[in-house]
Scaffold this motif. Structure first.
Motif, mmCIF file in Angstrom:
data_model
loop_
_atom_site.group_PDB
_atom_site.id
_atom_site.type_symbol
_atom_site.label_atom_id
_atom_site.label_comp_id
_atom_site.label_asym_id
_atom_site.label_seq_id
_atom_site.Cartn_x
_atom_site.Cartn_y
_atom_site.Cartn_z
ATOM 1 N N UNK A 121 0.827 -1.201 0.000
ATOM 2 C CA UNK A 121 0.000 0.000 0.000
ATOM 3 C C UNK A 121 0.865 1.257 0.000
ATOM 4 N N UNK A 122 0.331 2.305 -0.618
ATOM 5 C CA UNK A 122 0.850 3.657 -0.468
ATOM 6 C C UNK A 122 -0.350 4.567 -0.263
ATOM 7 N N UNK A 123 -0.128 5.871 -0.061
ATOM 8 C CA UNK A 123 -1.272 6.751 0.171
ATOM 9 C C UNK A 123 -1.003 8.118 -0.441
ATOM 10 N N UNK A 124 -1.996 8.630 -1.149
ATOM 11 C CA UNK A 124 -1.922 9.955 -1.756
ATOM 12 C C UNK A 124 -3.331 10.531 -1.807
ATOM 13 N N UNK A 125 -3.452 11.852 -1.667
ATOM 14 C CA UNK A 125 -4.764 12.511 -1.658
ATOM 15 C C UNK A 125 -5.681 11.896 -0.611
ATOM 16 N N UNK A 126 -5.134 11.587 0.554
ATOM 17 C CA UNK A 126 -5.881 10.998 1.673
ATOM 18 C C UNK A 126 -6.420 9.607 1.336
ATOM 19 N N UNK A 127 -5.949 9.038 0.233
ATOM 20 C CA UNK A 127 -6.481 7.768 -0.254
ATOM 21 C C UNK A 127 -5.414 6.684 -0.252
ATOM 22 N N UNK A 128 -5.604 5.591 0.497
ATOM 23 C CA UNK A 128 -4.694 4.452 0.376
ATOM 24 C C UNK A 128 -4.894 3.748 -0.966
ATOM 25 N N UNK A 129 -3.791 3.530 -1.690
ATOM 26 C CA UNK A 129 -3.821 2.788 -2.950
ATOM 27 C C UNK A 129 -3.148 1.442 -2.702
ATOM 28 N N UNK A 130 -3.840 0.350 -3.000
ATOM 29 C CA UNK A 130 -3.253 -0.968 -2.810
ATOM 30 C C UNK A 130 -2.730 -1.503 -4.137
ATOM 31 N N UNK A 131 -1.695 -2.326 -4.035
ATOM 32 C CA UNK A 131 -1.159 -3.020 -5.202
ATOM 33 C C UNK A 131 -1.105 -4.509 -4.875
ATOM 34 N N UNK A 147 -14.350 10.368 -4.259
ATOM 35 C CA UNK A 147 -13.411 11.389 -3.794
ATOM 36 C C UNK A 147 -12.065 10.753 -3.491
ATOM 37 N N UNK A 148 -11.637 9.824 -4.328
ATOM 38 C CA UNK A 148 -10.394 9.088 -4.112
ATOM 39 C C UNK A 148 -9.449 9.328 -5.287
ATOM 40 N N UNK A 149 -8.499 8.422 -5.517
ATOM 41 C CA UNK A 149 -7.468 8.657 -6.533
ATOM 42 C C UNK A 149 -7.976 8.356 -7.943
ATOM 43 N N UNK A 150 -7.197 8.718 -8.972
ATOM 44 C CA UNK A 150 -7.600 8.408 -10.346
ATOM 45 C C UNK A 150 -7.729 6.914 -10.623
#
Length: 465
Positions: A59-69, A371-374
């Motif tokens: 996981x990483x986080x940007x724009x208050x949004x955790x992005x999982x891989x 309201x999350x990432x692209x």
């Protein structure tokens, strides 16, 4: 029989076709092995879907949004978002339950993990994993996600954009006009009783809350504060003077942008059914597209009371997890005019389509909150393309100049003249721009750091004996 000469001749054949040296008519006269080689030249030979296995989740986080891989044994990865302002551990706790499984079996894995989701941000882990699985499956089979959801009803998806609040009606109207000038064809404005705090005689019973920790702020984590007291229990009331002041904002908006553009409203504040009905009736002359989240979604009968009391459309659902146990009662009771799931919390892309399909059976359209990432924004585009009764998808980061730069593989800007083209590449159709992610990410969490502490399952999950 395969031999060196055969490989070379086949390579030369493909080269000629690629250079335009052979016609398609000539292809039919070629040996069968050359026809097969030509037809399969774009197949991802690094992926064997039936033998694909999940090997890791980070996981990483940007724009208050955790992005999982999610990683696999064949080198392809899939991405998904945990809902904005959600805890990344909602996703990581699922890792031990999906390791070693084939990500192409999306429904099977979803049934394993869905018990660990719930309403609000708690649905973000399951939803993020589900989205990443679709991304992986699409890449493995070489098809866009919308195709696996049943195909598309539209080639581009209509977007509505949020607009930040201003206490000055004229300034607020100019912010809305800027959206129109940028090509957006549907809008939403935040408006509510927070604009009346300094208007004497506009509100009743606010002093009680102003004297408590958190005051009249709608956003804090203080137990027992106004922000964490459900709407019917604050007993805040709006006077006629307060209603007139709020309607002034709507009047200025419509005077600026006209009546052709759909305009919805959100963040009205915490108050009960009677106040909601008064406001909905007062807003009728301004032909709002909807009034959002007037009371908590759980109070289905009260929602129906509000909906039946006014011609102003009602909308709710961004905090609801799944159709069963969530949207179904709201839809069955015709409690709102429009359902409003957020795919990043509702259970993912297929579950959102199921919500839309069920609402359509009952004559109710669907919008999507986001309201999350692209990454999940494009996931929502796939779900929207595959759902017939879809209206509009929210774009929350219109004013973030580097939002589009977070992903690659798609035409920019992502939103063009108020619409997003449905991606045709495999999976979600985008990959992360790692340099930009690293520039804006949460440095404390890091960039997809190893998560071995989540590899081992430590509980007995079965819900029955």
């Amino acid at each position: 029989m395969e031999n060196k000469t055969g490989k070379n001749s086949r390579r030369n054949f493909l080269k000629k076709v690629g250079l335009g040296g052979l016609s398609m008519a000539g292809l039919t006269l070629a040996p069968i092995e050359d026809q097969v080689a030509y037809a399969s030249q774009h197949v991802n030979r690094n992926s064997n879907p039936s033998e694909l296995e999940i090997t890791d989740m980070r996981v990483t986080r940007v724009l208050r949004t955790p992005i999982i891989r999610i990683y696999t044994n064949q080198g392809i990865v899939g991405h998904g978002d945990v809902r904005d302002i959600g805890d990344y551990r909602y996703a990581l706790m699922l890792k031990s339950r999906i390791l070693g499984l084939n990500p192409c079996n999306v429904e099977k894995i979803f049934k394993i993990i869905k018990q660990f989701g719930h309403h609000g941000r708690q649905g973000g882990g399951v939803s993020g994993v589900e989205t990443a699985l679709w991304d992986l499956a699409g890449k493995a089979y070489g098809v866009p996600v919308y195709q696996m959801l049943g195909g598309k009803y539209r080639d581009k998806v209509r977007i509505y954009c949020d607009t930040t609040m201003s206490s000055d009606p004229q300034e607020y109207a100019m912010r809305m006009q800027e959206r129109v000038d940028r090509g957006y064809t549907a809008l939403k404005m935040d408006i509510g009783i927070s604009l009346l705090e300094d208007v004497e005689g506009a509100l009743v019973n606010t002093e009680h809350w102003e004297n408590k920790p958190g005051g009249l702020s709608g956003w804090n984590s203080i137990p027992g504060s106004y922000a964490n007291t459900e709407h019917p229990f604050t007993r805040v009331q709006v006077t006629e003077k307060g209603i007139d002041r709020l309607m002034e904002y709507l009047d200025v908006m419509r005077s600026q942008i006209g009546y052709e553009i759909p305009m919805g409203t959100d963040h009205w504040g915490h108050f009960g059914v009677n106040e909601a009905i008064k406001l909905a009736r007062a807003a009728e002359p301004y032909n709002l597209a909807y009034m959002e989240d007037l009371i908590p979604w759980q109070y289905t009968d009260q929602w129906r009371e509000i909906t039946e009391a006014s011609t102003t459309p009602t909308l709710t659902g961004e905090d609801i997890y799944m159709l069963e146990g969530g949207f179904k009662e709201l839809i069955d009771k015709q409690a709102v005019n429009i359902v409003h799931p957020d795919p990043v919390g509702a259970g993912g892309l297929l579950e959102t389509k199921k919500i839309g399909d069920y609402a359509q059976q009952k004559g109710i359209p669907m919008q999507m909150h986001h309201a999350s990432s692209p990454v999940s924004f494009l996931g929502c585009v796939h779900a929207a393309a595959a759902t017939e009764n879809f209206l509009w998808l929210e774009h929350h980061f219109v004013d973030t100049p580097w939002y589009d730069d977070l992903v690659t593989g798609i035409e920019k800007p992502i939103v063009q003249n108020g619409y997003v083209k449905v991606p045709e590449k495999p999976g979600l159709g985008v990959e992360l721009n790692e340099e930009v992610i690293k520039e804006h990410m949460d440095q404390e969490l890091g960039f997809f750091e190893p998560t071995p502490e989540w590899d081992e399952q430590r509980s007995w999950d079965r819900l029955w004996s």
